[in-house]
Motif scaffolding. Structure first.
Motif, PDB file in Angstrom:
ATOM      1  N   MET A 124       0.815  -1.091   0.049  1.00  0.00           N
ATOM      2  CA  MET A 124      -0.098  -0.050  -0.123  1.00  0.00           C
ATOM      3  C   MET A 124       0.851   1.250   0.038  1.00  0.00           C
ATOM      4  SD  MET A 124      -2.851   1.177   2.736  1.00  0.00           S
ATOM      5  CE  MET A 124      -4.055  -0.379   2.324  1.00  0.00           C
ATOM      6  N   ALA A 125       0.717   2.151  -0.862  1.00  0.00           N
ATOM      7  CA  ALA A 125       1.596   3.321  -0.942  1.00  0.00           C
ATOM      8  C   ALA A 125       1.163   4.523   0.147  1.00  0.00           C
ATOM      9  CB  ALA A 125       1.027   4.109  -2.186  1.00  0.00           C
ATOM     10  N   ALA A 126       2.287   5.005   0.624  1.00  0.00           N
ATOM     11  CA  ALA A 126       2.043   5.701   1.855  1.00  0.00           C
ATOM     12  C   ALA A 126       1.389   7.180   1.313  1.00  0.00           C
ATOM     13  CB  ALA A 126       3.377   6.199   2.347  1.00  0.00           C
ATOM     14  N   ALA A 127       0.790   7.838   2.144  1.00  0.00           N
ATOM     15  CA  ALA A 127       0.232   9.253   1.716  1.00  0.00           C
ATOM     16  C   ALA A 127       1.231  10.147   1.596  1.00  0.00           C
ATOM     17  CB  ALA A 127      -0.687   9.517   2.902  1.00  0.00           C
ATOM     18  N   PRO A 128       1.205  11.021   0.904  1.00  0.00           N
ATOM     19  CA  PRO A 128       2.223  12.155   0.612  1.00  0.00           C
ATOM     20  C   PRO A 128       2.139  13.072   1.816  1.00  0.00           C
ATOM     21  CG  PRO A 128       0.454  12.547  -0.910  1.00  0.00           C
ATOM     22  CD  PRO A 128       0.104  11.190  -0.257  1.00  0.00           C
ATOM     23  N   SER A 129       3.027  13.992   1.775  1.00  0.00           N
ATOM     24  CA  SER A 129       3.095  15.055   2.813  1.00  0.00           C
ATOM     25  C   SER A 129       2.033  16.043   2.635  1.00  0.00           C
ATOM     26  CB  SER A 129       4.598  15.786   2.783  1.00  0.00           C
ATOM     27  OG  SER A 129       4.645  16.978   3.613  1.00  0.00           O
ATOM     28  N   PRO A 130       1.357  16.382   3.374  1.00  0.00           N
ATOM     29  CA  PRO A 130       0.338  17.607   3.350  1.00  0.00           C
ATOM     30  C   PRO A 130       0.971  18.877   3.017  1.00  0.00           C
ATOM     31  CG  PRO A 130       0.670  16.951   5.778  1.00  0.00           C
ATOM     32  CD  PRO A 130       1.233  16.163   4.937  1.00  0.00           C
ATOM     33  N   THR A 131       0.067  19.748   2.427  1.00  0.00           N
ATOM     34  CA  THR A 131       0.552  21.073   2.098  1.00  0.00           C
ATOM     35  C   THR A 131       0.770  21.883   3.330  1.00  0.00           C
ATOM     36  OG1 THR A 131      -0.544  21.019  -0.246  1.00  0.00           O
ATOM     37  CG2 THR A 131      -0.125  22.983   0.819  1.00  0.00           C
ATOM     38  N   ILE A 132       1.923  22.716   3.134  1.00  0.00           N
ATOM     39  CA  ILE A 132       2.037  23.721   4.204  1.00  0.00           C
ATOM     40  C   ILE A 132       1.064  24.825   3.952  1.00  0.00           C
ATOM     41  CG2 ILE A 132       3.685  25.251   5.681  1.00  0.00           C
ATOM     42  CD1 ILE A 132       4.506  21.986   5.779  1.00  0.00           C
ATOM     43  N   GLU A 133       0.200  25.194   5.019  1.00  0.00           N
ATOM     44  CA  GLU A 133      -0.513  26.174   4.791  1.00  0.00           C
ATOM     45  C   GLU A 133      -0.058  27.514   5.396  1.00  0.00           C
ATOM     46  OE1 GLU A 133      -5.232  27.290   6.113  1.00  0.00           O
ATOM     47  OE2 GLU A 133      -4.923  25.462   5.363  1.00  0.00           O
ATOM     48  N   GLY A 134       0.078  27.716   6.631  1.00  0.00           N
ATOM     49  CA  GLY A 134       1.040  28.752   7.045  1.00  0.00           C
ATOM     50  C   GLY A 134       0.206  29.852   7.232  1.00  0.00           C
ATOM     51  N   ARG A 135      -1.073  29.483   7.456  1.00  0.00           N
ATOM     52  CA  ARG A 135      -1.890  30.681   7.600  1.00  0.00           C
ATOM     53  C   ARG A 135      -1.711  31.329   9.163  1.00  0.00           C
ATOM     54  NH1 ARG A 135      -7.320  30.556   9.336  1.00  0.00           N
ATOM     55  NH2 ARG A 135      -7.391  28.410   8.602  1.00  0.00           N
ATOM     56  N   PHE A 136      -1.778  32.582   9.526  1.00  0.00           N
ATOM     57  CA  PHE A 136      -1.598  33.017  10.672  1.00  0.00           C
ATOM     58  C   PHE A 136      -3.021  32.962  11.391  1.00  0.00           C
ATOM     59  CE2 PHE A 136      -2.320  36.649  13.550  1.00  0.00           C
ATOM     60  CZ  PHE A 136      -1.152  36.393  14.601  1.00  0.00           C
ATOM     61  N   GLN A 137      -2.759  32.517  12.830  1.00  0.00           N
ATOM     62  CA  GLN A 137      -4.019  32.433  13.728  1.00  0.00           C
ATOM     63  C   GLN A 137      -3.831  33.421  14.670  1.00  0.00           C
ATOM     64  OE1 GLN A 137      -3.296  28.215  14.784  1.00  0.00           O
ATOM     65  NE2 GLN A 137      -5.119  27.641  13.314  1.00  0.00           N
ATOM     66  N   LYS A 138      -2.987  33.386  15.514  1.00  0.00           N
ATOM     67  CA  LYS A 138      -2.927  34.534  16.600  1.00  0.00           C
ATOM     68  C   LYS A 138      -1.601  34.598  17.403  1.00  0.00           C
ATOM     69  CE  LYS A 138      -4.604  30.981  20.055  1.00  0.00           C
ATOM     70  NZ  LYS A 138      -5.286  30.891  21.371  1.00  0.00           N
ATOM     71  N   CYS A 139      -1.486  35.416  18.202  1.00  0.00           N
ATOM     72  CA  CYS A 139      -0.224  35.804  19.065  1.00  0.00           C
ATOM     73  C   CYS A 139      -0.650  35.330  20.565  1.00  0.00           C
ATOM     74  CB  CYS A 139       0.097  37.174  18.925  1.00  0.00           C
ATOM     75  SG  CYS A 139       0.598  37.772  17.440  1.00  0.00           S
ATOM     76  N   LEU A 140       0.508  34.880  21.455  1.00  0.00           N
ATOM     77  CA  LEU A 140       0.482  34.754  22.720  1.00  0.00           C
ATOM     78  C   LEU A 140       1.360  35.492  23.195  1.00  0.00           C
ATOM     79  CD1 LEU A 140      -0.003  31.020  22.998  1.00  0.00           C
ATOM     80  CD2 LEU A 140      -1.740  32.568  22.951  1.00  0.00           C
ATOM     81  N   LYS A 141       1.032  36.395  24.184  1.00  0.00           N
ATOM     82  CA  LYS A 141       1.958  37.285  24.809  1.00  0.00           C
ATOM     83  C   LYS A 141       1.956  37.131  26.318  1.00  0.00           C
ATOM     84  CE  LYS A 141       3.980  41.937  24.341  1.00  0.00           C
ATOM     85  NZ  LYS A 141       3.860  43.278  23.788  1.00  0.00           N
ATOM     86  N   PRO A 142       2.513  35.982  27.044  1.00  0.00           N
ATOM     87  CA  PRO A 142       2.213  35.580  28.416  1.00  0.00           C
ATOM     88  C   PRO A 142       3.192  36.320  29.326  1.00  0.00           C
ATOM     89  CG  PRO A 142       3.101  33.785  27.271  1.00  0.00           C
ATOM     90  CD  PRO A 142       3.021  34.917  26.234  1.00  0.00           C
ATOM     91  N   GLY A 143       3.306  37.606  29.217  1.00  0.00           N
ATOM     92  CA  GLY A 143       4.489  38.230  29.952  1.00  0.00           C
ATOM     93  C   GLY A 143       5.829  37.656  29.867  1.00  0.00           C
ATOM     94  N   LEU A 144       6.146  37.726  28.361  1.00  0.00           N
ATOM     95  CA  LEU A 144       7.552  37.313  27.900  1.00  0.00           C
ATOM     96  C   LEU A 144       8.476  38.543  27.808  1.00  0.00           C
ATOM     97  CD1 LEU A 144       6.550  34.850  25.181  1.00  0.00           C
ATOM     98  CD2 LEU A 144       7.528  34.188  27.245  1.00  0.00           C
ATOM     99  N   ASN A 145       9.801  38.333  27.918  1.00  0.00           N
ATOM    100  CA  ASN A 145      10.545  39.429  27.577  1.00  0.00           C
ATOM    101  C   ASN A 145      11.948  38.996  26.902  1.00  0.00           C
ATOM    102  OD1 ASN A 145      12.181  41.945  27.552  1.00  0.00           O
ATOM    103  ND2 ASN A 145      11.046  42.588  29.321  1.00  0.00           N
ATOM    104  N   ARG A 146      11.784  39.139  25.513  1.00  0.00           N
ATOM    105  CA  ARG A 146      12.866  38.437  24.771  1.00  0.00           C
ATOM    106  C   ARG A 146      13.059  37.055  24.772  1.00  0.00           C
ATOM    107  NH1 ARG A 146      17.567  43.582  25.224  1.00  0.00           N
ATOM    108  NH2 ARG A 146      16.214  45.161  24.261  1.00  0.00           N
ATOM    109  N   PRO A 147      12.039  36.509  24.480  1.00  0.00           N
ATOM    110  CA  PRO A 147      12.045  34.849  24.548  1.00  0.00           C
ATOM    111  C   PRO A 147      12.884  34.548  23.263  1.00  0.00           C
ATOM    112  CG  PRO A 147      10.051  35.715  23.329  1.00  0.00           C
ATOM    113  CD  PRO A 147      10.620  36.960  23.981  1.00  0.00           C
ATOM    114  N   HIS A 148      13.631  33.252  23.652  1.00  0.00           N
ATOM    115  CA  HIS A 148      14.665  32.756  22.472  1.00  0.00           C
ATOM    116  C   HIS A 148      14.394  31.597  21.863  1.00  0.00           C
ATOM    117  CE1 HIS A 148      18.650  33.663  21.161  1.00  0.00           C
ATOM    118  NE2 HIS A 148      18.638  32.204  21.028  1.00  0.00           N
TER     119      HIS A 148
END
Length: 381
Positions: A1-25
């Protein structure tokens, strides 16, 4: 049985999280939470993406350390809720956080002026690989923290982050000199570099997904020194550019990133705007349709699928204008003056990122390159 190909990268922006970070790395996904190194506050935190709440795991001075830690890279050692290795740039140490305690993990000291940055674990051997940005090499430790060897000093200028693909190849972002690929034994394989308008892009973070797609955070100065442009560039397993994420003023000093498969997200660290940016990772609906087509409509003769490579239909999704070439034996180039300090700088004009291209350093004139994708194979023997 053939394997399914890799799905397409959609890369659509969803949201931001900003939980009290300062210069995260750096960021990883672990037990449904985002574990983030926060360099300004000298701490590592766990963020719950459901409600944006945070829990401080470890912070400031720990155990025998001479000064407050400055956490850069992080990797999970096991499925335990609390079991991480953290690179500490301030104390030139590798720390292990487990059971609410943070201790020095490896007694093998880094060389003079060493600076541990990115960190990754070989899933097969359990060995730990650490990017030493100051000594321009990758340091290898066994599972007990004993130093084994170093490699890459002949090819690296300022390694930041690193990750493994499914074949065990090591992908290292060399800040001012592109993305470097090594075999597990440390043998240099090739270099991939990103250029636009004859300017080099600095490669920062890297993560490789379960389909061997490669995600790289990249940054370059614009036409004026005070401006910068930043993107997440996506390569498939053959090193073809298949997508680029992030529009005008989307990022300000991008760094680490990771894949959150449970929520179908790409998580990107936005350092100077002190937040995490979330993107939809795959087009799941299209993936389901393609998988159904492979399983139902494919002929029984497996030989008929010889030309259907992993992710083979990415050409339809490729950003027009990208060129994929590489260098296997190249002279590294360096940028002028780009330093590891967050800058509050952003684009104030709309820029066409379709001019991004990968280049071969063997007597190529960038302006003369034909804009056609080219598959490149490499041989480790």
């Amino acid at each position: 049985m053939a394997a399914a190909p890799s799905p397409t990268i959609e890369g659509r922006f969803q949201k931001c999280l900003k939980p009290g970070l300062n210069r995260p790395h750096d960021v990883i996904v672990h037990q449904g939470q985002y574990i983030v190194t926060d360099t300004f506050y000298n701490r590592v935190i766990a963020v719950n993406p459901a409600d944006n709440s945070l829990e401080v795991l470890c912070e400031k001075k720990q155990e025998r350390l001479s000064s407050n830690m400055r956490p850069y890279g992080i990797v999970a050692l096991s499925d335990s809720k609390q079991d991480f290795l953290i690179t500490d740039a301030a104390n030139r140490s590798i720390l292990r956080y487990t059971d609410n305690s943070c201790k020095v993990w490896s007694e093998a000291e880094l060389p003079q002026n060493g600076c541990p940055a990115g960190i990754a674990v070989d899933p097969l051997s359990g060995n730990v690989y650490v990017a030493d940005s100051q000594n321009r090499c990758i340091r290898v430790y066994d599972a007990d923290g004993r130093y084994c060897r170093s490699f890459g000093s002949d090819h690296l200028q300022s390694p930041w982050f690193l990750d493994f693909n499914s074949e065990g190849h090591i992908f290292v972002t060399d800040n001012l000199a592109g993305l470097k690929i090594f075999a597990k034994d440390g043998k240099f394989v090739k270099k991939l570099a990103i250029r636009s308008e004859n300017r080099s892009w600095s490669c920062r973070g890297v993560t490789i997904d379960q389909y061997d797609n490669i995600f790289v955070t990249a940054r370059t100065k614009g036409s004026f020194r005070l401006l910068s442009r930043e993107k997440v560039v996506v390569f498939d397993h053959t090193h073809r550019v298949v997508s680029s994420l992030g529009g005008l003023m989307q990022f300000n000093y991008v760094r680490g990133l990771c894949c959150d498969y449970g929520n179908n997200r790409l998580v990107v660290v936005d350092g100077e705007w002190h937040r995490l940016q979330l993107y939809k990772l795959y087009n799941q609906q299209q993936s389901a349709l393609r998988q159904h087509s492979v399983l139902v409509d494919s002929p029984r003769d497996e030989g008929d699928h010889a030309t259907k490579e992993h992710g083979g239909d990415c050409d339809d999704e490729m950003d027009e204008g990208f060129v994929i070439v590489s260098s296997c034996d190249c002279q590294d180039d360096s940028d002028d003056g780009d330093v590891d300090d967050p800058e509050t700088c952003m684009d104030d004009y709309d820029y066409d990122y379709s001019h991004l291209e990968l280049f071969r350093e063997e007597n190529y004139n960038i302006a003369s390159l034909t804009l056609q994708p080219e598959s490149v194979e490499y041989n480790l023997s």
